[in-house]
Motif scaffolding. Sequence first.
Motif, short mmCIF file in Angstrom:
data_model
loop_
_atom_site.label_atom_id
_atom_site.label_comp_id
_atom_site.label_asym_id
_atom_site.label_seq_id
_atom_site.Cartn_x
_atom_site.Cartn_y
_atom_site.Cartn_z
N ALA A 22 0.83 -1.21 0.00
CA ALA A 22 0.00 0.00 0.00
C ALA A 22 0.87 1.26 0.00
O ALA A 22 0.58 2.22 -0.73
N ALA A 23 1.94 1.25 0.79
CA ALA A 23 2.84 2.41 0.83
C ALA A 23 3.52 2.61 -0.52
O ALA A 23 3.64 3.74 -1.00
N ASP A 24 3.93 1.52 -1.13
CA ASP A 24 4.57 1.59 -2.44
C ASP A 24 3.60 2.14 -3.48
O ASP A 24 3.94 3.02 -4.28
N THR A 25 2.37 1.65 -3.46
CA THR A 25 1.35 2.12 -4.40
C THR A 25 1.03 3.59 -4.16
O THR A 25 0.85 4.36 -5.11
N ALA A 26 1.00 3.99 -2.88
CA ALA A 26 0.74 5.40 -2.56
C ALA A 26 1.84 6.28 -3.12
O ALA A 26 1.58 7.36 -3.67
N GLY A 27 3.08 5.81 -3.03
CA GLY A 27 4.20 6.58 -3.57
C GLY A 27 4.15 6.66 -5.09
O GLY A 27 4.35 7.73 -5.67
#
Length: 143
Positions: A22-27
Motif C-alpha cells: 500500500a505504501a509503495d502504491t501510494a508513492g
Amino acid sequence: MEEQEFIPKIVGFLCNWCAYTAADTAGVSRLQMPPSIMVVRVMCSGRVDPLFVLSAFLRGADGVLVAGCWPGQCHYQKGNLHARRRAAMLKSIFETLGLEMTDRFRLSWVSASEAPRFAEVARGFTKEVEQLGPSPIWDEAFL
C-alpha cells in the motif's frame, strides 16, 4: 532567532504483503505523504519483536508505526493477531514504567489495495507525533 520546525522521526515497520505494498502504491500514485516515516519492510507485522520498537525509540525515533494486514487477511494466518497482542503488551509496559510513549506507538491495519488509507494513516500519525514534540526517551536515556 527563528524557531526550527519540528520534523518527527518515525520508524514504520510495514508488512511486506499489505502495508508495504500500500505504501509503495501510494508513492507510485503520488499521494501526498510526509517524508518523516522511515520504512522497515518486514515479512509480517507479527514478526516485529517488541525489542525492535524499544530499540527504535532508544535510537532517537519520535514515533513507531507497525502496519499490517487486516485481521483475517494475514498471509501467515495469525501473524497480525500476534502483532496485536505484542502492541497491547508494549503499551502496558509503557504505562507501567510511566513512559509517555503510548501515543507515540501505533498499530494500524492496511490492506494492499488501500494506498489512500496508508497515506491517511501516515499523515495522521505524523501530525499527532508533531503535536507531541520530540521523544522524551532520548533526553532521559542519554543525559
